[in-house]
Write an enzyme that holds these catalytic residues in place. Structure first.
Site, PDB file in Angstrom:
ATOM      1  N   ARG A   1       0.843  -1.190   0.000  1.00  0.00           N
ATOM      2  CA  ARG A   1       0.000   0.000   0.000  1.00  0.00           C
ATOM      3  C   ARG A   1       0.883   1.247   0.000  1.00  0.00           C
ATOM      4  O   ARG A   1       1.955   1.252   0.622  1.00  0.00           O
ATOM      5  CB  ARG A   1      -0.917   0.040   1.228  1.00  0.00           C
ATOM      6  CG  ARG A   1      -2.161  -0.841   1.120  1.00  0.00           C
ATOM      7  CD  ARG A   1      -3.124  -0.354   0.040  1.00  0.00           C
ATOM      8  NE  ARG A   1      -4.344  -1.124  -0.055  1.00  0.00           N
ATOM      9  CZ  ARG A   1      -4.602  -2.083  -0.950  1.00  0.00           C
ATOM     10  NH1 ARG A   1      -3.676  -2.418  -1.842  1.00  0.00           N
ATOM     11  NH2 ARG A   1      -5.766  -2.698  -0.989  1.00  0.00           N
TER      12      ARG A   1
ATOM     13  N   HIS B   1      -1.549  -0.244  -9.941  1.00  0.00           N
ATOM     14  CA  HIS B   1      -2.283  -1.091  -8.987  1.00  0.00           C
ATOM     15  C   HIS B   1      -2.840  -2.337  -9.694  1.00  0.00           C
ATOM     16  O   HIS B   1      -4.045  -2.596  -9.673  1.00  0.00           O
ATOM     17  CB  HIS B   1      -3.413  -0.308  -8.287  1.00  0.00           C
ATOM     18  CG  HIS B   1      -3.834  -0.972  -7.001  1.00  0.00           C
ATOM     19  ND1 HIS B   1      -4.260  -0.266  -5.900  1.00  0.00           N
ATOM     20  CD2 HIS B   1      -3.898  -2.285  -6.642  1.00  0.00           C
ATOM     21  CE1 HIS B   1      -4.568  -1.116  -4.924  1.00  0.00           C
ATOM     22  NE2 HIS B   1      -4.354  -2.348  -5.355  1.00  0.00           N
TER      23      HIS B   1
END
Ligand code: NAP
Length: 310
Positions: free
Chosen positions: A225, A273
């Site tokens: 993250r 992502h």
């Protein structure tokens, strides 16, 4: 008795999830209504995606659980309306995808592939890269994804050191925990992979001081993250030559803004992502299994610890 399952996933994926969850429910012998439109008062289970329409869980009087489609939980775990049990997605397809992405990006840096891919003028005579056994890999986070990545890299002969909150034992992997363990893994990682969740405890974990603990020339690979890293400190460490590269899949702000320096930095690779994604066919079976458990009053799989934040 039939159960009512509210699909509160991404509307763009309704068709595929309708097909796969219906198939899985049939396989499990569960009689259910699955729909994006069920009155809140009738809902038994909520299939949730942070990009879906439901963010307020306070008005589902008979719901038994929220069943997430994402592995990461930072967009729901601190939601004050979430009093129901929350089960996150642990999906064999998603795990496989992460294993492949991590191994691929580690091998890119280990084999120094960029030297050949980006060569613009003839240059014969570079040395063969070292063997995996001479390249130390660190993995922060030894959960569902970190553990599988660690084992895959270890199977290729990389010496792998991992770090987690609690104590762990994984065959072939040096497992550390605590502040001393973090320092040790950082000191000994030529390539460092981040597979921690974004929680209050992991925010800015890789700050300037900790980045400085990495060996000179180390590479960072972050499919975990964005908030795990202090971005300004990372750019400094790349610019001053302490780190040689960062491959980043996740960011504090997503989509990564067009003017973000990461896009154009010569020592940064951005992937949007895509390290891994939930696969509807395998994920649907996890949803069905959890509904079976809910109806049988058995504990749900993959429950999130709201206090720990993951
Ligand atoms: P997980 O099973 O919950 O594992 C998390 C790991 O992090 C565990 O080993 C845990 O330690 C450790 N950890 C958590 N807080 C810590 C702390 N404060 N200090 C040290 N260790 C800590 O999660 P997962 O399924 O492996 O997924 C990891 C993350 O990958 C997700 O949270 C998500 O952010 C990210 N992800 C990214 C993508 C992508 O496409 N880029 C896709 C899926 C997931 P313990 O084992 O001791 O609990």
């Amino acid at each position: 008795m039939s159960v009512n399952i509210l699909y509160a996933g991404n509307p763009g994926r309704w068709e595929v999830y309708q097909r796969e969850i219906t198939t899985a429910l049939d396989d499990y012998g569960i009689d259910a209504v699955l729909s994006p439109d069920i009155p809140h008062s009738d809902v038994d289970y909520i299939v949730y995606d942070p990009n879906g329409p439901v963010q307020d869980f306070s008005d589902f009087p008979r719901a038994k659980a929220v069943l997430g489609l994402w592995a990461g939980v930072e967009r729901i775990v601190y939601n004050p309306t979430l009093l129901l049990p929350y089960s996150r997605m642990v999906d064999s397809g998603l795990t496989e995808g992460m294993r492949e992405w991590v191994v691929g990006h580690v091998l890119r840096h280990h084999l120094e592939m960029d030297q050949d891919i980006h060569r613009t003028t003839p240059a014969w005579g570079r040395l063969a890269p070292p063997l995996a056994r001479d390249r130390r890999v660190g993995i922060l986070g030894l959960g569902e994804l970190g553990k599988v990545a660690a084992c895959a890299l270890n199977a290729l002969n990389f010496p792998v050191t991992g770090w987690s909150r609690g104590e762990k034992q994984i065959e072939g992997v040096t497992c550390l925990h605590g502040d001393d363990g973090l320092e040790r893994v950082l000191n000994t990682s030529d390539i460092l992979v981040l597979l921690l969740p974004a929680t209050k405890a992991t925010d800015n974990l890789l700050n300037a001081e900790r980045l400085a603990m990495l060996p000179k020339g180390a590479v960072i690979i972050n499919p975990g993250r964005g908030p795990l890293i202090d971005d300004a400190a990372l750019l400094d460490a790349l610019d001053n030559g302490h780190l040689s590269h960062a491959t980043l899949d996740v960011f504090r702000v997503e989509p990564l803004p067009d003017d973000d320096p990461f896009w154009t930095h010569p020592k940064v690779t951005v992937t949007p992502h895509i390290a891994s994604d939930t696969r509807p066919d395998t994920a649907a079976r996890v949803i069905a299994e959890n509904i079976r458990r809910g109806e049988a009053k058995e504990p749900f799989l993959h429950l999130v610890d709201k206090k720990a934040g993951y």
